[in-house]
Design a protein around this motif. Structure first.
Motif, short mmCIF file in Angstrom:
data_model
loop_
_atom_site.label_atom_id
_atom_site.label_comp_id
_atom_site.label_asym_id
_atom_site.label_seq_id
_atom_site.Cartn_x
_atom_site.Cartn_y
_atom_site.Cartn_z
N ASN A 1 4.20 -4.31 -16.16
CA ASN A 1 2.94 -4.45 -16.52
C ASN A 1 2.12 -3.97 -16.62
O ASN A 1 0.77 -4.99 -16.55
CB ASN A 1 3.05 -5.70 -15.84
N ASP A 2 2.06 -2.45 -16.27
CA ASP A 2 1.19 -1.77 -16.55
C ASP A 2 -0.37 -2.16 -16.06
O ASP A 2 -1.81 -1.94 -16.06
CB ASP A 2 -0.10 -2.29 -17.86
N ILE A 3 -0.26 -2.66 -14.15
CA ILE A 3 -1.07 -3.30 -13.41
C ILE A 3 -1.06 -1.75 -12.34
O ILE A 3 0.17 -2.39 -11.21
CB ILE A 3 -1.00 -4.67 -12.52
N ASN A 4 -2.50 -1.39 -11.93
CA ASN A 4 -2.47 -0.10 -11.60
C ASN A 4 -2.68 -0.68 -10.04
O ASN A 4 -3.71 -1.48 -9.52
CB ASN A 4 -3.34 0.91 -11.89
N ILE A 5 -2.17 0.18 -8.41
CA ILE A 5 -2.22 -0.31 -7.69
C ILE A 5 -3.14 0.72 -6.83
O ILE A 5 -3.63 1.63 -6.56
CB ILE A 5 -1.02 0.48 -6.53
N ALA A 6 -4.92 0.19 -6.49
CA ALA A 6 -5.56 0.95 -5.57
C ALA A 6 -5.32 1.25 -4.16
O ALA A 6 -5.71 2.49 -4.49
CB ALA A 6 -6.89 -0.02 -6.17
N ASN A 7 -5.09 -0.14 -3.13
CA ASN A 7 -4.89 0.16 -2.26
C ASN A 7 -3.99 -0.85 -1.65
O ASN A 7 -3.35 -1.90 -2.26
CB ASN A 7 -6.13 0.41 -1.34
N MET A 8 -3.40 -0.59 -0.37
CA MET A 8 -2.20 -1.81 -0.10
C MET A 8 -1.98 -1.32 1.80
O MET A 8 -2.00 -0.57 2.54
CB MET A 8 -0.29 -1.03 -0.68
N GLN A 9 -2.03 -2.50 2.21
CA GLN A 9 -2.50 -2.68 3.78
C GLN A 9 -1.62 -4.11 3.86
O GLN A 9 -0.92 -4.57 3.44
CB GLN A 9 -3.68 -3.34 4.21
N LEU A 10 -0.45 -2.72 5.09
CA LEU A 10 1.25 -3.54 5.47
C LEU A 10 0.45 -4.32 7.41
O LEU A 10 0.34 -3.57 8.17
CB LEU A 10 2.21 -3.44 5.61
N GLY A 11 0.97 -5.77 7.37
CA GLY A 11 0.36 -6.24 8.27
C GLY A 11 2.25 -6.69 8.90
O GLY A 11 2.38 -7.50 8.52
N ARG A 12 2.23 -6.14 10.69
CA ARG A 12 3.97 -6.85 11.22
C ARG A 12 3.57 -6.59 12.42
O ARG A 12 3.17 -6.54 12.85
CB ARG A 12 5.57 -6.03 10.28
N ASN A 13 4.44 -7.65 13.16
CA ASN A 13 4.50 -7.84 14.36
C ASN A 13 5.42 -7.28 15.16
O ASN A 13 5.46 -6.87 15.69
CB ASN A 13 4.78 -9.29 14.65
N ASP A 14 6.49 -7.67 14.10
CA ASP A 14 8.04 -7.33 14.72
C ASP A 14 9.30 -6.16 13.26
O ASP A 14 8.88 -6.38 12.14
CB ASP A 14 8.97 -8.28 15.02
N ILE A 15 9.94 -5.51 14.04
CA ILE A 15 10.04 -4.81 12.44
C ILE A 15 11.43 -5.59 12.37
O ILE A 15 11.87 -6.50 12.96
CB ILE A 15 10.82 -3.30 13.22
N GLY A 16 11.82 -5.88 11.00
CA GLY A 16 12.31 -6.69 10.54
C GLY A 16 12.32 -8.46 10.91
O GLY A 16 12.70 -9.28 10.03
N GLY A 17 11.09 -8.60 10.87
CA GLY A 17 9.99 -9.58 11.27
C GLY A 17 9.72 -10.34 9.77
O GLY A 17 9.55 -9.63 8.91
#
Length: 528
Positions: A478-494
């Motif tokens: 859809n021609d939307i550029n990603i500037a940055n990304m952050q991921l927060g998780r407490n458990d793998i697979g959760g």
């Protein structure tokens, strides 16, 4: 003697109040731009409406000006930032046309129900036809109000006097206000399904743009009637015209329009037997014009006597030294508040703000105020500023708690926002790096390092391979550029939270496609 220039037409009632208070009033609505530059420096105050341009150049000539009063709500013609720089207080007069706007909504509803404009036109054309213009009663009908603020509340009170059943949707109004008005607060979908009449009373925001469109009309009762005296772009009027043609909507009455003046070729104008239109008359009554002029005059007099105005658009700044110390946190607090309102979209019961680290030793009052401005401005039609933020929060039934702690486990300074809603508790934590680098470092217990700036996409999802990749692919398609990304998780697979900076705002189609990805449980977009 205090001198005040009235440069646009206002009610004589306001001018008389100024004169009775000993003010030397000059009434001149014919000043050219060059004449305004020459004259503005002679006055202590100015009262105007929308025609006088008070840009930075004009204000640079206003050597003696102490107060600018807008007799009305809008202030696009005033450079508030420039006025603040020159130490000039700016005020407006919101709410003075509340009764007029509410009565216009009721008038539209009654006229729509009894075909008054159509019958009047026919009779003036010599046509006597009682059968064609047979109407319906509003007695015992269900009125759904979208937006239960000042005007919506007054409409509710008047509708109940007609023995209507009134329901309302407003996620930012406390349940106590609904009870006080005798109005049942319901979800948006339920309102669409139950209402015989729907009246719109919301400000125009990204969330309320086309709040009634093709999808919403499809969910309504057969024969529903639509009233809009709030903001023209709240209703997709082309979709409304189609719904009227198809018979889904029995009729509509609009005082406001997506484009003003309303274009001659608009399809609604071809449906005059079922659609009533008026030229934005909601706040245009003798009483409303008197009210804004009187309010403006009284506030000008108060400011010239050394008091603060009741409804300021700016406020005196802190001393430069104190401002320098806390300014980054004032900016952070406003971002946190605005992020929260756009992300959570729930009625707030209690708002707790915790200050940790060295920040706890500073003057936190302006920071709290800035946070309240951030929380309230995206969701209210009223102007929220440093003077009235706490009062508006109190009026909305929001309990404010401040706390301080000199210790913090991760960063030298933290601001935590903990919000209690009717469904649970949400929290955001933010900090400032190197005095200028604002960050959100925790969202509901998930640690992130997100930049609160621009367009943000926030998801709650299952932490499994492919989810983030599919989001990226959809955005790319859809021609939307990603500037940055952050991921927060407490458990793998959760469960996990993602905050992604993107260069363009999402449209509803892309949001729906992202939400359809397996593993996505929630998606929100925020503009900071």
């Amino acid at each position: 003697m205090m001198k005040v220039l009235v440069s646009d037409n206002i009610s004589q009632a306001g001018i008389e109040i100024l004169k009775d208070s000993g003010v030397d009033v000059t009434f001149n609505t014919e000043l050219s731009y060059e004449e305004l530059l020459e004259e503005i420096g002679k006055y202590d105050g100015i009262i105007l409406r929308s025609m006088t341009p008070l840009n930075e150049e004009v204000l640079s000539y206003a050597d003696n000006l102490k107060v600018i009063a807008r007799a009305g709500s809008g202030y696009d013609n005033i450079d508030v930032d420039a006025a603040s720089k020159y130490g000039i207080i700016v005020l407006n007069t919101p709410g003075q046309n509340t009764i007029s706007a509410a009565e216009q909504s009721i008038a539209l509803m009654l006229g729509l129900s009894r075909n008054v404009p159509q019958a009047n036109e026919a009779l003036h054309d010599g046509i006597w036809d009682r059968n064609k213009y047979q109407g319906i009663e509003i007695n015992e009908k269900v009125l759904g109000i979208i937006g239960l603020g000042r005007v919506g509340g007054n409409v509710a009170t008047r509708a109940k006097a007609f023995n209507m059943e009134v329901i309302a949707n407003d996620p930012y109004i406390p349940a106590e206000r609904g009870k006080k008005l005798g109005v049942e607060l319901v979800g948006f979908k339920e309102l669409l399904q139950r209402s015989d009449y729907i009246s719109v009373h919301t400000p125009l925001t990204d969330e309320t743009f086309h709040i009634l469109g093709k999808k919403e009309f499809a969910q309504m009762k057969e024969g529903v009637r639509i009233i809009n005296a709030a903001r023209g772009e709240n209703v997709d009027t082309y979709a409304l015209a189609e719904a009227v043609k198809e018979g889904k909507v029995a009729g509509a009455a609009l005082d406001v329009h997506e484009e003003e003046p309303l274009g001659e070729e608009h399809p609604l104008l071809k449906l005059k037997d079922k659609v009533i239109v008026s030229p934005h008359l909601g706040g245009t009554t003798v009483e409303a014009m008197d009210n804004v002029a009187i309010d403006a005059a009284k506030q000008v007099i108060s400011v010239l006597k050394g008091n603060l105005p009741r409804t300021p658009l700016n406020a005196p700044a802190l001393q430069p030294e104190a401002m320098k110390e806390i300014e980054p946190y004032i900016n952070l607090a406003k971002k946190l508040g605005s992020f929260y309102s756009q992300w959570a979209e729930e009625r707030i019961k209690e708002l707790e703000i915790s200050y940790r680290g060295e920040l706890a030793e500073k003057n936190i009052s302006p920071i709290t105020t800035s946070l309240l401005i951030g929380v309230l401005n995206p969701i209210l039609d009223a102007t929220v500023n440093s003077v009235n933020a706490a009062l508006i929060a109190e009026e909305r039934g929001i309990n404010i708690i401040e706390s301080k702690s000199s210790t913090t486990d991760r960063y030298s300074n933290l601001i935590e926002l903990k919000v209690e809603t009717e469904t649970g508790v949400n929290n955001l934590i933010g900090t400032v790096f190197d005095d200028t680098d604002l960050r959100i470092v925790e969202i509901n217990g998930y640690k992130v390092n997100a930049i609160p700036e621009g367009n943000l996409l926030i998801t709650n999802h299952t932490d499994k391979p492919g989810v983030i990749g599919q989001i990226g692919t959809l955005l790319g398609e859809n021609d939307i550029n990603i500037a940055n990304m952050q991921l927060g998780r407490n458990d793998i697979g959760g469960e996990a939270v993602m905050v992604m900076g993107i260069d363009n705002k999402l449209n509803s189609k892309v949001k729906e496609e992202i939400f359809a990805i397996d593993g996505i449980s929630d998606i929100k977009d925020v503009k900071l």
